[in-house]
Scaffold this motif. Structure first.
Motif, short mmCIF file in Angstrom:
data_model
loop_
_atom_site.label_atom_id
_atom_site.label_comp_id
_atom_site.label_asym_id
_atom_site.label_seq_id
_atom_site.Cartn_x
_atom_site.Cartn_y
_atom_site.Cartn_z
N ASP A 23 -0.61 -7.11 3.11
CA ASP A 23 0.11 -6.12 2.34
C ASP A 23 -0.87 -5.37 1.42
O ASP A 23 -1.78 -5.97 0.85
CB ASP A 23 1.17 -6.84 1.50
N GLY A 24 -0.70 -4.07 1.32
CA GLY A 24 -1.53 -3.27 0.43
C GLY A 24 -2.77 -2.67 1.06
O GLY A 24 -3.37 -1.76 0.49
N ARG A 25 -3.20 -3.18 2.21
CA ARG A 25 -4.36 -2.58 2.87
C ARG A 25 -4.01 -1.15 3.24
O ARG A 25 -2.87 -0.84 3.55
CB ARG A 25 -4.76 -3.34 4.14
N HIS A 26 -4.99 -0.29 3.23
CA HIS A 26 -4.70 1.11 3.48
C HIS A 26 -5.90 1.82 4.11
O HIS A 26 -7.02 1.31 4.10
CB HIS A 26 -4.31 1.83 2.19
N LEU A 27 -5.60 2.98 4.65
CA LEU A 27 -6.63 3.89 5.14
C LEU A 27 -6.38 5.23 4.47
O LEU A 27 -5.25 5.70 4.38
CB LEU A 27 -6.55 4.05 6.66
N GLU A 83 -9.51 18.15 9.00
CA GLU A 83 -10.12 19.47 8.95
C GLU A 83 -10.10 20.03 7.54
O GLU A 83 -9.21 19.70 6.74
CB GLU A 83 -9.39 20.41 9.90
N LYS A 84 -11.08 20.88 7.23
CA LYS A 84 -11.18 21.51 5.93
C LYS A 84 -9.86 22.20 5.57
O LYS A 84 -9.24 22.83 6.42
CB LYS A 84 -12.32 22.53 5.94
N GLY A 85 -9.44 22.04 4.32
CA GLY A 85 -8.20 22.63 3.85
C GLY A 85 -6.99 21.73 4.03
O GLY A 85 -5.89 22.07 3.60
N SER A 86 -7.18 20.56 4.63
CA SER A 86 -6.06 19.63 4.85
C SER A 86 -5.69 18.92 3.55
O SER A 86 -6.50 18.79 2.63
CB SER A 86 -6.43 18.57 5.89
N THR A 87 -4.47 18.43 3.51
CA THR A 87 -3.98 17.59 2.42
C THR A 87 -4.40 16.16 2.71
O THR A 87 -4.27 15.68 3.84
CB THR A 87 -2.44 17.67 2.36
N ALA A 88 -4.90 15.46 1.70
CA ALA A 88 -5.29 14.04 1.88
C ALA A 88 -4.05 13.19 2.12
O ALA A 88 -2.96 13.49 1.62
CB ALA A 88 -6.04 13.55 0.65
N ILE A 89 -4.23 12.13 2.90
CA ILE A 89 -3.15 11.20 3.23
C ILE A 89 -3.63 9.78 3.01
O ILE A 89 -4.76 9.44 3.38
CB ILE A 89 -2.71 11.34 4.70
N ARG A 90 -2.78 8.94 2.47
CA ARG A 90 -3.05 7.50 2.42
C ARG A 90 -1.93 6.82 3.20
O ARG A 90 -0.75 7.05 2.95
CB ARG A 90 -3.06 6.97 0.99
N VAL A 91 -2.32 5.97 4.14
CA VAL A 91 -1.36 5.17 4.91
C VAL A 91 -1.58 3.73 4.48
O VAL A 91 -2.71 3.22 4.59
CB VAL A 91 -1.55 5.33 6.43
N GLU A 92 -0.53 3.07 4.01
CA GLU A 92 -0.65 1.75 3.40
C GLU A 92 0.34 0.77 4.01
O GLU A 92 1.46 1.15 4.32
CB GLU A 92 -0.41 1.89 1.90
N VAL A 93 -0.08 -0.47 4.14
CA VAL A 93 0.78 -1.53 4.65
C VAL A 93 1.73 -1.97 3.53
O VAL A 93 1.29 -2.28 2.43
CB VAL A 93 -0.03 -2.74 5.16
N ASP A 94 3.02 -1.97 3.82
CA ASP A 94 4.03 -2.41 2.86
C ASP A 94 4.98 -3.35 3.61
O ASP A 94 5.86 -2.90 4.34
CB ASP A 94 4.79 -1.21 2.30
N LYS A 95 4.80 -4.64 3.45
CA LYS A 95 5.55 -5.63 4.24
C LYS A 95 6.85 -6.07 3.58
O LYS A 95 7.38 -7.12 3.92
CB LYS A 95 4.66 -6.83 4.54
N ARG A 96 7.35 -5.27 2.66
CA ARG A 96 8.63 -5.63 2.04
C ARG A 96 9.75 -5.65 3.03
O ARG A 96 9.86 -4.97 3.94
CB ARG A 96 9.01 -4.64 0.93
#
Length: 92
Positions: free
Chosen positions: A65-69, A79-92
């Motif tokens: 739980d909590g690990r992310h990329l 690509e340049k101009g993109s919005t940043a994204i975080r994908v995170e494990v949530d095992k609830r």
């Protein structure tokens, strides 16, 4: 149904989450504001397969739980101009 095979690296508690991008990956993330906020992820086939690999890597049962990329333009993953994204494990 069409079977699809995507190889992922097994989670390693010492090394963490490991994965890779297909050659010639192109991937973009944007937020559209109308009529409501919509996250749009677009890419070429190599980019979409790479994104699938990253998500399946995080989806392994052994990933805690909590690990992310983080996907951003600084690392060259989006690509340049993109919005940043975080994908995170949530095992609830």
């Amino acid at each position: 149904m069409v079977p699809v095979e995507v190889e992922v690296t097994a989670y390693d508690p010492v090394l963490g989450v490991g994965t890779w991008w297909e050659e010639d990956t192109a991937l973009r993330a944007e937020v559209w504001d109308s009529p409501e906020k919509t996250v749009v992820i677009s890419g070429n086939p190599a980019g979409l397969v790479s994104l699938a690999r990253h998500l399946l890597t995080l989806a392994q049962e052994s990933v805690p739980d909590g690990r992310h990329l983080d996907f951003d333009t600084y690392c060259g993953w989006l690509e340049k101009g993109s919005t940043a994204i975080r994908v995170e494990v949530d095992k609830r």
